[in-house]
Design a protein around this motif. Structure first.
Motif, PDB file in Angstrom:
ATOM      1  N   SER A   7       0.835  -1.204   0.000  1.00 56.97           N
ATOM      2  CA  SER A   7       0.000   0.000   0.000  1.00 56.97           C
ATOM      3  C   SER A   7       0.872   1.258   0.000  1.00 56.97           C
ATOM      4  CB  SER A   7      -0.900   0.012   1.235  1.00 56.97           C
ATOM      5  OG  SER A   7      -0.108   0.076   2.403  1.00 56.97           O
ATOM      6  N   MET A   8       0.321   2.320  -0.558  1.00 58.31           N
ATOM      7  CA  MET A   8       0.989   3.628  -0.543  1.00 58.31           C
ATOM      8  C   MET A   8       0.211   4.506   0.430  1.00 58.31           C
ATOM      9  SD  MET A   8       3.236   5.859  -1.327  1.00 58.31           S
ATOM     10  CE  MET A   8       4.198   5.301  -2.708  1.00 58.31           C
ATOM     11  N   THR A   9       0.827   4.802   1.536  1.00 56.34           N
ATOM     12  CA  THR A   9       0.208   5.678   2.524  1.00 56.34           C
ATOM     13  C   THR A   9       0.805   7.067   2.385  1.00 56.34           C
ATOM     14  OG1 THR A   9       1.875   5.202   4.204  1.00 56.34           O
ATOM     15  CG2 THR A   9      -0.060   3.738   4.121  1.00 56.34           C
ATOM     16  N   ALA A  10       0.162   8.038   2.997  1.00 59.43           N
ATOM     17  CA  ALA A  10       0.696   9.401   2.974  1.00 59.43           C
ATOM     18  C   ALA A  10       2.064   9.434   3.636  1.00 59.43           C
ATOM     19  CB  ALA A  10      -0.273  10.357   3.667  1.00 59.43           C
ATOM     20  N   ALA A  11       2.225   8.720   4.726  1.00 59.48           N
ATOM     21  CA  ALA A  11       3.511   8.692   5.430  1.00 59.48           C
ATOM     22  C   ALA A  11       4.603   8.097   4.544  1.00 59.48           C
ATOM     23  CB  ALA A  11       3.383   7.897   6.720  1.00 59.48           C
ATOM     24  N   LYS A  12       4.278   7.033   3.818  1.00 59.28           N
ATOM     25  CA  LYS A  12       5.261   6.419   2.920  1.00 59.28           C
ATOM     26  C   LYS A  12       5.634   7.383   1.800  1.00 59.28           C
ATOM     27  CE  LYS A  12       5.000   1.961   2.043  1.00 59.28           C
ATOM     28  NZ  LYS A  12       4.634   0.642   1.461  1.00 59.28           N
ATOM     29  N   ALA A  13       4.659   8.068   1.226  1.00 61.99           N
ATOM     30  CA  ALA A  13       4.929   9.022   0.150  1.00 61.99           C
ATOM     31  C   ALA A  13       5.808  10.170   0.647  1.00 61.99           C
ATOM     32  CB  ALA A  13       3.612   9.568  -0.418  1.00 61.99           C
TER      33      ALA A  13
END
Length: 107
Positions: free
Chosen positions: A81-87
């Motif tokens: 998954s792509m989360t805001a934190a990861k981005a």
């Protein structure tokens, strides 16, 4: 030439890390062979690049670009998954590498 060697080191590191995922804990032969060979080749190419690059800049590029690339591959091809934190984290890694390169221009 050192940046070409560094780019190849990053590419083999990324390939080895992808193969590591598919090796299932190094229990599958061919993904495990690709993993070990990829990491050995990556370190060799990185060592060659270091002959004419500063270690701090080279390592920041190698680890930063590799990390961002693996994170993107995980999201695009491995169902992560792509989360805001990861981005934001990926953007900070890329920004840090750019900043290190800009800071290394002065002699």
């Amino acid at each position: 030439m050192p940046y070409v060697l560094l780019a190849c080191a990053i590419g083999t590191d990324v390939a080895a890390t992808c193969a590591l995922k598919y090796s299932v804990g190094l229990t599958r032969l061919w993904p495990s062979v690709i993993t070990v060979a990829g990491y050995v080749l990556s370190f060799y190419l990185f060592a060659l690049a270091l002959k004419s690059m500063s270690v701090g800049t080279a390592y920041a590029i190698w680890s930063g670009v590799g990390t961002a690339t693996i994170a993107a591959i995980g999201v695009l091809f491995m169902g992560e998954s792509m989360t805001a934190a990861k981005a934001v984290g990926i953007a900070l890694v890329i920004g840090g590498v750019v900043l290190l390169n800009l800071g290394g221009v002065a002699h």
